[in-house]
Design a protein around this motif. Structure first.
Motif, PDB file in Angstrom:
ATOM      1  N   VAL A   1       9.695   1.114  -6.361  1.00 19.36           N
ATOM      2  CA  VAL A   1       9.701   1.286  -4.907  1.00 19.36           C
ATOM      3  C   VAL A   1       9.901  -0.063  -4.220  1.00 19.36           C
ATOM      4  N   LEU A   2       9.251  -1.103  -4.722  1.00 18.60           N
ATOM      5  CA  LEU A   2       9.408  -2.428  -4.121  1.00 18.60           C
ATOM      6  C   LEU A   2      10.842  -2.935  -4.251  1.00 18.60           C
ATOM      7  N   ARG A   3      11.512  -2.544  -5.315  1.00 17.21           N
ATOM      8  CA  ARG A   3      12.906  -2.954  -5.484  1.00 17.21           C
ATOM      9  C   ARG A   3      13.783  -2.360  -4.387  1.00 17.21           C
ATOM     10  N   LEU A   4      13.426  -1.181  -3.901  1.00 15.97           N
ATOM     11  CA  LEU A   4      14.143  -0.581  -2.782  1.00 15.97           C
ATOM     12  C   LEU A   4      13.755  -1.232  -1.460  1.00 15.97           C
TER      13      LEU A   4
ATOM     14  N   ASN B   1      18.718   3.380   7.123  1.00 14.48           N
ATOM     15  CA  ASN B   1      18.635   4.614   6.353  1.00 14.48           C
ATOM     16  C   ASN B   1      17.310   4.646   5.593  1.00 14.48           C
ATOM     17  N   ARG B   2      17.330   5.142   4.361  1.00 15.54           N
ATOM     18  CA  ARG B   2      16.077   5.337   3.619  1.00 15.54           C
ATOM     19  C   ARG B   2      15.232   4.071   3.532  1.00 15.54           C
ATOM     20  N   SER B   3      15.855   2.921   3.283  1.00 17.27           N
ATOM     21  CA  SER B   3      15.106   1.694   3.047  1.00 17.27           C
ATOM     22  C   SER B   3      14.390   1.191   4.297  1.00 17.27           C
ATOM     23  N   ALA B   4      14.783   1.664   5.486  1.00 19.98           N
ATOM     24  CA  ALA B   4      14.127   1.201   6.709  1.00 19.98           C
ATOM     25  C   ALA B   4      12.652   1.575   6.736  1.00 19.98           C
ATOM     26  N   LEU B   5      12.276   2.647   6.033  1.00 23.56           N
ATOM     27  CA  LEU B   5      10.868   3.066   6.019  1.00 23.56           C
ATOM     28  C   LEU B   5       9.975   2.057   5.316  1.00 23.56           C
ATOM     29  N   TYR B   6      10.565   1.117   4.553  1.00 22.40           N
ATOM     30  CA  TYR B   6       9.781   0.115   3.840  1.00 22.40           C
ATOM     31  C   TYR B   6       9.800  -1.242   4.534  1.00 22.40           C
TER      32      TYR B   6
ATOM     33  N   ASN C   1       0.824  -1.209   0.000  1.00 23.76           N
ATOM     34  CA  ASN C   1       0.000   0.000   0.000  1.00 23.76           C
ATOM     35  C   ASN C   1       0.861   1.264   0.000  1.00 23.76           C
ATOM     36  N   LEU C   2       1.955   1.227   0.766  1.00 26.44           N
ATOM     37  CA  LEU C   2       2.851   2.377   0.801  1.00 26.44           C
ATOM     38  C   LEU C   2       3.523   2.584  -0.551  1.00 26.44           C
ATOM     39  N   ALA C   3       4.013   1.498  -1.164  1.00 30.29           N
ATOM     40  CA  ALA C   3       4.674   1.610  -2.468  1.00 30.29           C
ATOM     41  C   ALA C   3       3.731   2.163  -3.523  1.00 30.29           C
ATOM     42  N   ARG C   4       2.487   1.703  -3.498  1.00 28.90           N
ATOM     43  CA  ARG C   4       1.512   2.173  -4.491  1.00 28.90           C
ATOM     44  C   ARG C   4       1.233   3.672  -4.337  1.00 28.90           C
ATOM     45  N   ARG C   5       1.069   4.105  -3.103  1.00 28.55           N
ATOM     46  CA  ARG C   5       0.769   5.513  -2.870  1.00 28.55           C
ATOM     47  C   ARG C   5       1.965   6.406  -3.202  1.00 28.55           C
TER      48      ARG C   5
ATOM     49  N   ILE D   1      12.103   8.935  -4.005  1.00 25.89           N
ATOM     50  CA  ILE D   1      11.281   9.198  -2.829  1.00 25.89           C
ATOM     51  C   ILE D   1      12.168   9.647  -1.667  1.00 25.89           C
ATOM     52  N   HIS D   2      11.789  10.732  -1.047  1.00 25.65           N
ATOM     53  CA  HIS D   2      12.509  11.221   0.133  1.00 25.65           C
ATOM     54  C   HIS D   2      12.019  10.484   1.376  1.00 25.65           C
ATOM     55  N   THR D   3      12.932  10.243   2.307  1.00 29.80           N
ATOM     56  CA  THR D   3      12.568   9.577   3.557  1.00 29.80           C
ATOM     57  C   THR D   3      11.413  10.287   4.254  1.00 29.80           C
ATOM     58  N   ARG D   4      11.441  11.606   4.229  1.00 35.39           N
ATOM     59  CA  ARG D   4      10.390  12.382   4.895  1.00 35.39           C
ATOM     60  C   ARG D   4       9.019  12.088   4.283  1.00 35.39           C
ATOM     61  N   ASP D   5       8.939  12.031   2.961  1.00 36.56           N
ATOM     62  CA  ASP D   5       7.649  11.766   2.308  1.00 36.56           C
ATOM     63  C   ASP D   5       7.165  10.350   2.595  1.00 36.56           C
ATOM     64  N   ALA D   6       8.095   9.389   2.594  1.00 38.39           N
ATOM     65  CA  ALA D   6       7.709   8.016   2.927  1.00 38.39           C
ATOM     66  C   ALA D   6       7.205   7.938   4.366  1.00 38.39           C
TER      67      ALA D   6
END
Length: 668
Positions: A109-112, A260-265, A93-97, A292-297
């Motif tokens: 996004v899923l690749r990240l 880092n960034r990927s932890a949000l996923y 759901n997060l990747a789609r949005r 995608i910026h970490t803040r936006d995720a």
């Protein structure tokens, strides 16, 4: 392949294909063969056939349904690659949005989010599939210097706050060996928030920009939490370790996920907290599409899972300040005001003895000389290397590479000058203007500064910390530590003095964000000083120096945002850059410029064809992204026109690329 109902009673799997092609960025229906009925569940990897040229593609099962809308025959799933459901529903759901918001492709996004499959790791995880032992209860701790119990209220109430970090270091005792480590107060604050979250039987995601920050945060976490409740997830891990981390997050035990960034996923169904340290750092911006910026995720995932959200920093980014002014973020500050001792020094004309080569004013010289009697002193410089710029000795023109026209630099006193772009050695350089062959040094990097300081302070140990020389900690002994911005090591007990050089050079960078970046760099360095230790800011005046001297950094962020609003610059508005062939860019501009709250700058020529900048209000972001995505698909599926024999060759296919929320849309 299609959307619809298969004959018989077999179920239908709706899958997202692992492909960067925008025309494939939707769910496809496939019939599940009876042989895969048990294994084909949401989240698993599968292989599916494509109609074009009999190709086979990897995909993820998003959902399983009894029927669909398509009335024709469906293709069957070719194979189930793995029975482990690595794609969690909340991650999909997060990747789609996120992809829809940035006119991107969800599979990018899923690749990240999901690393490549590691068979050995997966087999070991499946073999150990016994029920996990009941974790021991967590004793929550509170953050020092904040109102008692306020942090627990933020976490338990699912509040969204901007946290003004305390600018100092604190000692942390290791649970394993009793060793005392010094970390930033921000790390202790985030660790306390994580303990409050785990005590409530929910997971926490903590995101930091780089490995230096990650190490501080891990030290702070391990002092208050069991090691088995902490999961590391970042780009420095090997593929097996990262895959092992993803699998461990699929269990039912609440965890603290650090990265880092990927932890949000990371998969975390019972998510209680998202905390981001220093969201203004450029390392939070993903270089890969859809950028995608970490803040936006973090913002979208908080809304999706209704958890607490904390943006922790010494100097707020203008984006966070905008959310504070909108009332979307509250503010969490300390009980008392911390005021570091900052001394701005605008003029560099007056220098002390033996310091002309070191470019240190007399005020800074005296402060540093006194500080060295008590312990280490930090000297922050703008650039690494020996001479960050070279020029012709005869005409003083900037020395450029003969191969690519990039600027030349010298990494050490004995090194051969080399290009900063392509790395070519300038062994037989000659000036393109006067044909001179002698080079002169312009500016001082970390190495040259260290050499000069070593001569100015004989007998004092000099340590260099930059991209080539990684130093994360130094002791409490007397030393001069020369570091580039962001690479400053931590000193036991804090530095007894901090000297911030090259301020004028840092502010001269052509960037919309240069002022807030410099404020953040300098504030983070000031926070490494011991209580009461002086910090001298050289060559900088005006409101940025006043903000640091009074430590009213939020006021600076407020004024910076007000200037952006007057000029209609981000984050007052959103921005997208459109790059590609002229016809594709023109069609894209026509598709969005009629929307309310949209204006277009350009187009201008660039190496990829043309580029236009689209500015738009937040309220029409979904419409702009949808229109842009349609044009990207149209361009990607266009075909060359047939050309009769003898009438020339077929023209090149149109190209189109869009980047939303570019961090530097107006930089040179």
């Amino acid at each position: 392949m299609g959307v619809g109902t298969a004959s018989g009673s077999a179920a239908i799997a709706r899958v997202v294909i692992d492909s960067p092609l925008p025309q494939l960025d939707r769910l496809f229906d496939y019939r599940i063969p009876a042989a895969f009925a048990e294994d084909c569940v949401p989240g698993v990897r599968v292989r599916v056939p494509l109609r074009s040229a009999g190709r086979i593609a990897d995909a993820y099962v998003v959902e399983v349904a009894a029927s669909g809308e398509y009335e024709g025959a469906l293709s069957e799933i070719e194979d189930v690659i793995s029975v482990v459901p690595v794609l969690a529903p909340e991650v999909w759901n997060l990747a789609r949005r996120l992809a829809d918001r940035a006119a991107g492709v969800a599979s990018d996004v899923l690749r990240l989010a999901i690393p490549k499959r590691q068979v050995r790791v997966e087999k070991a995880w499946l073999a150990a599939g016994r029920p996990a032992p009941t974790p021991s209860p967590i004793t929550p701790v509170d953050a020092p210097d904040f109102v008692s119990g306020r942090l627990a209220e933020v976490v338990s109430g699912g509040e969204r706050v901007a946290v003004d970090a305390v600018p100092r270091l604190v000692p942390v005792d290791s649970r394993t060996d009793g060793t005392t480590h010094w970390v930033g107060h921000w790390a202790v604050t985030m660790a306390a928030a994580a303990s409050q979250t785990l005590a409530g039987e929910r997971s926490a995601i903590l995101a930091v920009p780089d490995y230096r920050d990650r190490e501080q945060l891990l030290i702070a976490l391990e002092a208050v939490l069991p090691a088995e409740r902490i999961v590391r997830m970042d780009a420095q891990q090997s593929n097996p370790d990262r895959y092992r981390s993803i699998l461990s997050c699929r269990g039912g035990t609440p965890l603290v996920i650090v990265g880092n960034r990927s932890a949000l996923y990371a998969p975390a169904a019972r998510l209680g907290l998202i905390a981001v340290w220093d969201d203004g750092d450029g390392l939070h911006s993903e270089p890969l599409s859809p950028h995608i910026h970490t803040r936006d995720a973090a913002l979208l995932r908080q809304e999706q899972q209704d958890c607490a959200l904390m943006f922790v920093s010494h100097a707020r980014s203008s984006e966070v300040q905008r959310l504070v002014e909108l009332g979307w973020l509250g503010v969490l500050a300390t009980e008392r005001v911390y005021l570091p001792k900052v001394i701005p020094t605008l003029s560099q004309d007056e220098v002390g003895p033996h310091t002309a080569a070191a470019r240190i004013p007399s005020t800074a010289w005296k402060q540093m000389r006194q500080a060295l009697d008590h312990g280490p002193v930090l000297v922050q410089v703008a650039r690494p290397g020996y001479a960050p710029q070279l020029a012709c000795e005869s005409c003083r023109a900037s020395a450029r590479c003969s191969a690519c026209e990039g600027p030349l630099a010298q990494r050490s006193a004995s090194a051969t000058p080399a290009c900063q772009w392509c790395g070519a050695l300038a062994t037989s350089w000659s000036c393109r203007l006067c044909e001179g062959t002698r080079l002169r040094l312009v500016g001082q990097g970390s190495v040259r500064t260290a050499e000069n300081l070593g001569r100015a302070f004989p007998g004092i140990k000099v340590i260099i910390a930059d991209g080539d020389r990684v130093v994360t900690t130094v002791g409490a002994a007397t030393a001069l530590v020369v570091a580039t911005r962001g690479a400053e090591p931590i000193a036991d007990g804090g530095y007894r003095g901090v000297l911030l050089l090259d301020g004028d050079r840092m502010l001269a960078r052509e960037s919309l964000r240069v002022a807030e970046d410099c404020l953040r760099w300098w504030a983070n360095a000031i926070a490494l000083a011991a209580p009461g230790a002086p910090t001298v800011l050289v060559g900088v005046g005006g409101r940025i120096a006043a903000a640091l001297a009074t430590w009213r950094l939020a006021d600076f962020a407020r004024d910076e945002l007000a200037d952006r609003r007057r000029l209609r610059f981000p984050p007052a508005v959103r921005v997208a850059t459109i790059t590609g062939s002229p016809e594709a860019v023109e069609r894209s501009v026509l598709a969005v410029e009629s929307l309310r709250g949209v204006d277009v700058l350009g187009p201008v020529e660039n190496p990829d064809g043309l580029r236009s900048i689209v500015r738009f209000d937040y309220g029409v972001g979904a419409e702009v992204a949808s229109a842009m995505k349609a044009e990207i698909i149209r361009t990607a599926t266009s075909r060359r026109k047939r050309v009769p024999p003898g009438k020339g060759s077929a023209g090149a296919l149109p190209r189109l690329k869009a980047r939303f929320d570019d961090t530097e849309p107006f930089a040179d």
